[in-house]
Design an enzyme around this catalytic site. Structure first.
Site, PDB file in Angstrom:
ATOM      1  N   CYS A   1     -12.622  46.183  -2.871  1.00 15.92           N
ATOM      2  CA  CYS A   1     -13.018  47.251  -3.794  1.00 15.92           C
ATOM      3  C   CYS A   1     -11.831  48.174  -4.092  1.00 15.92           C
ATOM      4  O   CYS A   1     -11.629  48.564  -5.243  1.00 15.92           O
ATOM      5  CB  CYS A   1     -14.139  48.103  -3.193  1.00 15.92           C
ATOM      6  SG  CYS A   1     -15.347  47.202  -2.245  1.00 15.92           S
ATOM      7  N   ASP A   2     -11.073  48.545  -3.073  1.00 15.52           N
ATOM      8  CA  ASP A   2     -10.115  49.647  -3.225  1.00 15.52           C
ATOM      9  C   ASP A   2      -8.645  49.243  -3.139  1.00 15.52           C
ATOM     10  O   ASP A   2      -7.767  50.060  -3.420  1.00 15.52           O
ATOM     11  CB  ASP A   2     -10.391  50.715  -2.144  1.00 15.52           C
ATOM     12  CG  ASP A   2     -11.793  51.290  -2.280  1.00 15.52           C
ATOM     13  OD1 ASP A   2     -12.319  51.288  -3.405  1.00 15.52           O
ATOM     14  OD2 ASP A   2     -12.356  51.720  -1.262  1.00 15.52           O
TER      15      ASP A   2
ATOM     16  N   CYS B   1     -13.357  48.730   2.451  1.00 14.78           N
ATOM     17  CA  CYS B   1     -13.446  47.572   1.554  1.00 14.78           C
ATOM     18  C   CYS B   1     -12.139  47.339   0.797  1.00 14.78           C
ATOM     19  O   CYS B   1     -11.826  48.064  -0.152  1.00 14.78           O
ATOM     20  CB  CYS B   1     -14.603  47.776   0.572  1.00 14.78           C
ATOM     21  SG  CYS B   1     -14.788  46.385  -0.561  1.00 14.78           S
TER      22      CYS B   1
END
Ligand code: FAD
Ligand code: NAP
Length: 308
Positions: free
Chosen positions: A136-137, A133
């Site tokens: 997200c990261d 992701c």
């Protein structure tokens, strides 16, 4: 007894709920094990949903959907569905923890989840430098170099996103040609801080207790390359989430394709009366938000026709 149980709360499930409740079905519950929204919530850029002029993140796109869908009476239960089985003419929905619900109709909208690539170190460093992701990261790697594995739409779109945050992005792909849309491939090729490593695999990811320190690639001629990157994003396709259809004897509640997708007709009807499938779970799904939403609406309209 529910009029309709919807399993999964992504674009297909939410839209099925909207159409079912607005169309007069009274007891409609959407069983979604997480926050409603589905896998698109992990996307950093969506620009092909009709009517939306600006580029949105998946979260921004999906944020208004639950409120709109629940305005007409759709209920959301945040719980995992373990399986759906026949109960005479109806269905039994078995929930995590052993609770059971009974429904006259069921729409399966469980979508798909990211596959693992299978290289050494992937499991060990998952969440510590190996990610699926970018939204997200990605920020953890601001101004750092990262690797992306895969050659489909997801890999290339997410590589473009990461190239805005990271100093450099290496795309590792096992072939010469990409599976992604030509316009996306073009954008990737024109992006100065993206380097393509083609005809290559990831041999392994290495690191220490803190996380990933590098990625070792190997090309078709056996040449190795050591990329000193602290992160690798893997986008190597999706698994079809059909487990809820598995029965005690190992068979499936309805007919599936060889790839595990639910076989439906143009009305989203499966081989079992009263059971429908919508979105990425169904055969020949274009795997698009707009198509998943459309499937959900079609399935709900079929249930309404069946009940009235
Ligand atoms: P999903 O979105 O997969 O939703 C399924 C839901 O079911 C999930 O919320 C899951 O938690 C739930 N669920 C699963 N099993 C159970 C269970 N047993 N019990 C309870 N709940 C369960 N499409 C586009 O149109 N444009 C794009 O730009 C785009 N970009 C993408 C970028 C990425 C990174 C990814 C991964 C996909 C992208 N897609 C894009 C594809 C799009 O996200 C999917 O086609 C769409 O989300 C499918 O919707 P769905 O409702 O069928 O399934
Ligand atoms: P995908 O299209 O299946 O692509 C997976 C990629 O990973 C392929 O390039 C594949 O290589 C590679 N791969 C598979 N297994 C591998 C392994 N073990 N090791 C290394 N590489 C591996 O998956 P996706 O990109 O997630 O897309 C899924 C679906 O969603 C597609 O239908 C896509 O069009 C759709 N989607 C659409 C959009 C959009 O419309 N903007 C955005 C994202 C996703 P090969 O090419 O050699 O097989």
């Amino acid at each position: 007894m529910l009029d309709l149980a919807i399993v999964g709360g992504g674009p297909a499930g939410l839209t099925a709920g909207l159409y079912a409740t607005r169309g007069g079905l009274k007891d409609v519950v959407m069983f979604e094990m997480g926050m409603p929204g589905g896998q698109i919530m992990n996307s950093s850029e969506v620009e092909n949903y009709p009517g939306i002029k600006e580029v949105l993140t998946g979260m921004e796109l999906m944020e208004p959907w639950p409120e709109q869908c629940m305005r007409f009476g759709l209920k959301h239960e945040m719980i995992q569905v373990v399986s759906v089985v026949r109960d005479g003419e109806h269905f039994k929905v078995i929930l995590a923890g052993g609770k059971e619900e009974f429904a006259k109709n069921v729409i399966i909208c469980t979508g798909s989840t990211p596959k693992r690539a299978g290289f050494d170190g992937e499991a060990e460093f998952f969440g510590k430098g190996v990610s699926t992701c970018a939204t997200c990261d990605g920020f953890f790697y601001k101004n750092k170099e990262v690797a992306v594995l895969g050659g489909g739409d997801t890999a290339l779109e997410e590589a473009l996103y990461l190239s805005n945050i990271c100093s450099k992005v290496y795309i590792i792909h096992r072939r010469e040609e990409f599976r992604a849309a030509p316009s996306t491939v073009e954008s990737v090729k024109n992006r100065e801080n993206i380097e393509l490593i083609l005809n290559s695999k990831v041999k392994n990811v290495y690191g220490d207790a803190m996380g990933v320190l590098g990625v070792l690639t190997v090309d078709n001629d056996g040449n190795e390359r050591d990329l000193k990157v602290p992160g690798i994003f893997t986008f190597v396709g999706m698994n079809i989430n059909n487990e809820v259809l598995k029965q005690e004897d190992g068979s499936y509640l309805c007919e599936l394709s060889k790839a595990g997708e639910v076989i439906v007709d143009l009305s989203m009807k499966t081989s079992v009366e009263g059971l429908y499938a919508a979105g990425d779970i169904r055969i020949l799904a274009p795997k698009q938000v707009v198509c998943a939403a459309s499937d959900g609406a079609i399935a709900a309209l079929q249930v309404i026709a069946r009940e009235h």
